[in-house]
Design an enzyme around this catalytic site. Structure first.
Site, PDB file in Angstrom:
ATOM      1  N   GLY A 149     103.100  15.638 152.175  1.00 26.00           N
ATOM      2  CA  GLY A 149     104.479  15.792 151.725  1.00 26.00           C
ATOM      3  C   GLY A 149     104.555  15.857 150.214  1.00 26.00           C
ATOM      4  O   GLY A 149     104.292  16.895 149.602  1.00 26.00           O
ATOM      5  N   GLY A 150     104.873  14.737 149.591  1.00 25.76           N
ATOM      6  CA  GLY A 150     105.125  14.670 148.146  1.00 25.76           C
ATOM      7  C   GLY A 150     104.110  15.408 147.289  1.00 25.76           C
ATOM      8  O   GLY A 150     104.489  16.187 146.409  1.00 25.76           O
ATOM      9  N   ASN A 194     103.820  19.982 153.625  1.00 22.12           N
ATOM     10  CA  ASN A 194     105.135  19.820 154.240  1.00 22.12           C
ATOM     11  C   ASN A 194     106.137  19.639 153.111  1.00 22.12           C
ATOM     12  O   ASN A 194     106.267  18.549 152.559  1.00 22.12           O
ATOM     13  CB  ASN A 194     105.119  18.591 155.170  1.00 22.12           C
ATOM     14  CG  ASN A 194     106.484  18.350 155.787  1.00 22.12           C
ATOM     15  OD1 ASN A 194     107.382  19.193 155.675  1.00 22.12           O
ATOM     16  ND2 ASN A 194     106.647  17.200 156.433  1.00 22.12           N
ATOM     17  N   TRP A 195     106.805  20.740 152.786  1.00 23.85           N
ATOM     18  CA  TRP A 195     107.727  20.687 151.653  1.00 23.85           C
ATOM     19  C   TRP A 195     109.010  19.930 151.986  1.00 23.85           C
ATOM     20  O   TRP A 195     109.779  19.598 151.091  1.00 23.85           O
ATOM     21  CB  TRP A 195     108.093  22.116 151.208  1.00 23.85           C
ATOM     22  CG  TRP A 195     106.996  22.840 150.499  1.00 23.85           C
ATOM     23  CD1 TRP A 195     105.711  22.407 150.258  1.00 23.85           C
ATOM     24  CD2 TRP A 195     107.088  24.142 149.911  1.00 23.85           C
ATOM     25  NE1 TRP A 195     105.007  23.356 149.565  1.00 23.85           N
ATOM     26  CE2 TRP A 195     105.830  24.442 149.342  1.00 23.85           C
ATOM     27  CE3 TRP A 195     108.105  25.088 149.818  1.00 23.85           C
ATOM     28  CZ2 TRP A 195     105.571  25.645 148.684  1.00 23.85           C
ATOM     29  CZ3 TRP A 195     107.852  26.294 149.163  1.00 23.85           C
ATOM     30  CH2 TRP A 195     106.594  26.568 148.605  1.00 23.85           C
ATOM     31  N   LYS A 196     109.263  19.698 153.251  1.00 23.28           N
ATOM     32  CA  LYS A 196     110.512  19.036 153.687  1.00 23.28           C
ATOM     33  C   LYS A 196     111.715  19.783 153.093  1.00 23.28           C
ATOM     34  O   LYS A 196     111.641  20.998 152.911  1.00 23.28           O
ATOM     35  CB  LYS A 196     110.496  17.557 153.308  1.00 23.28           C
ATOM     36  CG  LYS A 196     109.206  16.870 153.769  1.00 23.28           C
ATOM     37  CD  LYS A 196     109.250  15.381 153.676  1.00 23.28           C
ATOM     38  CE  LYS A 196     107.898  14.818 154.135  1.00 23.28           C
ATOM     39  NZ  LYS A 196     107.888  13.366 154.235  1.00 23.28           N
ATOM     40  N   GLY A 225     105.605   8.795 152.375  1.00 20.49           N
ATOM     41  CA  GLY A 225     106.463   8.734 151.193  1.00 20.49           C
ATOM     42  C   GLY A 225     106.516   7.356 150.553  1.00 20.49           C
ATOM     43  O   GLY A 225     107.349   7.098 149.687  1.00 20.49           O
ATOM     44  N   HIS A 245     108.024  15.749 163.655  1.00 11.82           N
ATOM     45  CA  HIS A 245     107.818  14.914 162.465  1.00 11.82           C
ATOM     46  C   HIS A 245     108.651  13.630 162.615  1.00 11.82           C
ATOM     47  O   HIS A 245     109.737  13.664 163.192  1.00 11.82           O
ATOM     48  CB  HIS A 245     108.239  15.685 161.211  1.00 11.82           C
ATOM     49  CG  HIS A 245     107.855  14.974 159.955  1.00 11.82           C
ATOM     50  ND1 HIS A 245     108.599  13.943 159.439  1.00 11.82           N
ATOM     51  CD2 HIS A 245     106.777  15.116 159.147  1.00 11.82           C
ATOM     52  CE1 HIS A 245     107.985  13.489 158.343  1.00 11.82           C
ATOM     53  NE2 HIS A 245     106.886  14.182 158.154  1.00 11.82           N
ATOM     54  N   GLU A 273     110.526  12.156 160.694  1.00  8.09           N
ATOM     55  CA  GLU A 273     111.904  12.260 160.182  1.00  8.09           C
ATOM     56  C   GLU A 273     112.803  12.945 161.202  1.00  8.09           C
ATOM     57  O   GLU A 273     113.985  12.628 161.322  1.00  8.09           O
ATOM     58  CB  GLU A 273     111.893  13.003 158.836  1.00  8.09           C
ATOM     59  CG  GLU A 273     111.294  12.127 157.739  1.00  8.09           C
ATOM     60  CD  GLU A 273     110.532  12.867 156.651  1.00  8.09           C
ATOM     61  OE1 GLU A 273     110.688  14.097 156.525  1.00  8.09           O
ATOM     62  OE2 GLU A 273     109.753  12.206 155.937  1.00  8.09           O
ATOM     63  N   SER A 283     101.216   9.795 152.450  1.00  5.77           N
ATOM     64  CA  SER A 283     100.767   9.536 151.079  1.00  5.77           C
ATOM     65  C   SER A 283      99.358  10.044 150.791  1.00  5.77           C
ATOM     66  O   SER A 283      98.582   9.382 150.088  1.00  5.77           O
ATOM     67  CB  SER A 283     100.894   8.039 150.732  1.00  5.77           C
ATOM     68  OG  SER A 283     102.251   7.643 150.823  1.00  5.77           O
ATOM     69  N   GLU A 329     100.560  10.547 161.622  1.00  5.18           N
ATOM     70  CA  GLU A 329     101.254  10.124 160.408  1.00  5.18           C
ATOM     71  C   GLU A 329     101.886   8.756 160.618  1.00  5.18           C
ATOM     72  O   GLU A 329     102.991   8.659 161.173  1.00  5.18           O
ATOM     73  CB  GLU A 329     102.357  11.128 160.059  1.00  5.18           C
ATOM     74  CG  GLU A 329     101.863  12.526 159.776  1.00  5.18           C
ATOM     75  CD  GLU A 329     102.836  13.286 158.906  1.00  5.18           C
ATOM     76  OE1 GLU A 329     102.431  13.680 157.810  1.00  5.18           O
ATOM     77  OE2 GLU A 329     104.001  13.455 159.302  1.00  5.18           O
TER      78      GLU A 329
HETATM   79  P1  PGA Z   1     104.008  12.131 152.184  1.00  7.15           P
HETATM   80  O1  PGA Z   1     104.647  12.820 153.490  1.00  7.15           O
HETATM   81  O2  PGA Z   1     102.718  12.839 151.893  1.00  7.15           O
HETATM   82  O3  PGA Z   1     105.040  12.322 151.115  1.00  7.15           O
HETATM   83  O4  PGA Z   1     103.780  10.678 152.529  1.00  7.15           O
HETATM   84  C1  PGA Z   1     103.830  13.222 154.546  1.00  7.15           C
HETATM   85  C2  PGA Z   1     104.675  13.805 155.653  1.00  7.15           C
HETATM   86  O5  PGA Z   1     105.753  13.270 155.916  1.00  7.15           O
HETATM   87  O6  PGA Z   1     104.295  14.808 156.290  1.00  7.15           O
END
Ligand code: PGA
Length: 253
Positions: free
Chosen positions: A236-237, A9-11, A175, A97, A99, A215, A169
């Site tokens: 994500g990250g 997930n590159w966001k 994050g 998601h 967010e 994470s 999640e």
């Molecule tokens: P993260 O994000 O791996 O940076 O914690 C995961 C996500 O939000 O899908």
């Protein structure tokens, strides 16, 4: 056998040039996937066509959108429809998601509509659920995610629920560098599968991939993915660093 999936997930990250080189770096590594394994890159809208053509030759590699709108078309300035995604060959879309839920007020009912429109256009929704830290501290996380599933997915038929990928999640792990322990992940994933089993039976629930997100890193992926009910991750990250994401892919069962 249900699929084991590493989803990036590159966001809202990467310029076009960075996106091209990140994809090339992951793909050039030629991790050969088993039949039941998939890699999915959820990239920003402007990069979907480029990314989809990059993975076109690769078996079991796919590209996802990070969101879509509830309606087919019309006067919804700035939105992107599932029909548009289908028309450019996209077959996966992240839905709900945390967010999106938090910053764009997406609620369970709206997400049910998004799931429906994705399925109508042959797009696999990667449906996200998960609890905040306050809910975890109160010990009501199981009820919380059960309601998220019930309100957004339980209207689906036995056939359609098997076209959905679920991503658990916990918001407190996204994050933050704080990962759920393998015990916490397995417990919640088993709970989610039990909720699905209650409604659809175990033949159906055994077929549904439930990813863990929050994470996931090169150093913890294989251990998390080894849990019997954890079928890969939404990352994500660590998905923005090619070497890290490659190790995560290699951690799939
Ligand atoms: P993260 O994000 O791996 O940076 O914690 C995961 C996500 O939000 O899908």
């Amino acid at each position: 056998m249900r699929k084991q999936i590493a989803a990036a997930n590159w966001k809202m990250n990467c310029t076009y040039q960075q996106a091209e080189s990140l994809l090339a770096d992951v793909l050039n590594n030629q991790v050969s996937l088993k039949k039941n394994q998939q890699v999915i890159f959820a990239v920003p809208y402007p990069y979907l066509i480029m990314a989809n053509s990059e993975v076109a030759e690769e078996e079991n590699y796919f590209v996802a959108a990070q969101n879509c709108y509830t309606r087919k078309s019309g006067a919804y300035t700035g939105e992107v429809s599932a029909e548009m995604l289908q028309s450019i060959g996209i077959r996966h879309c992240v839905i709900g998601h945390s967010e999106r839920r938090e910053y764009f007020n997406e609620d369970n009912n709206m997400l049910a509509e998004k799931v429906n429109i994705c399925l109508e256009y042959e797009i696999t929704p990667i449906f996200c659920c998960g609890e905040s830290l306050a809910i975890r501290d109160a010990g009501t996380q199981n009820d919380h995610v059960e309601i998220q599933l019930k309100e957004s997915l339980s209207h689906l038929s036995e056939v359609d629920i098997q076209r959905v990928v679920i991503a658990y999640e916990p918001i407190w792990a996204i994050g933050t560098g704080k990962t759920a322990s393998t015990a916490q992940a397995q417990e919640m994933h088993a709970h989610l599968r039990a909720v699905l089993t209650k409604k659809y039976g175990s033949l159906v629930s055994d077929n549904i991939s439930i990813l863990y997100g929050g994470s996931v890193k090169a150093g913890n992926a294989a251990e998390l993915f080894s849990c019997p009910d954890v079928d890969g991750g939404l990352v994500g990250g660590a998905s923005l660093i090619a070497a890290d994401f490659i190790s995560i892919i290699k951690g799939l069962k």
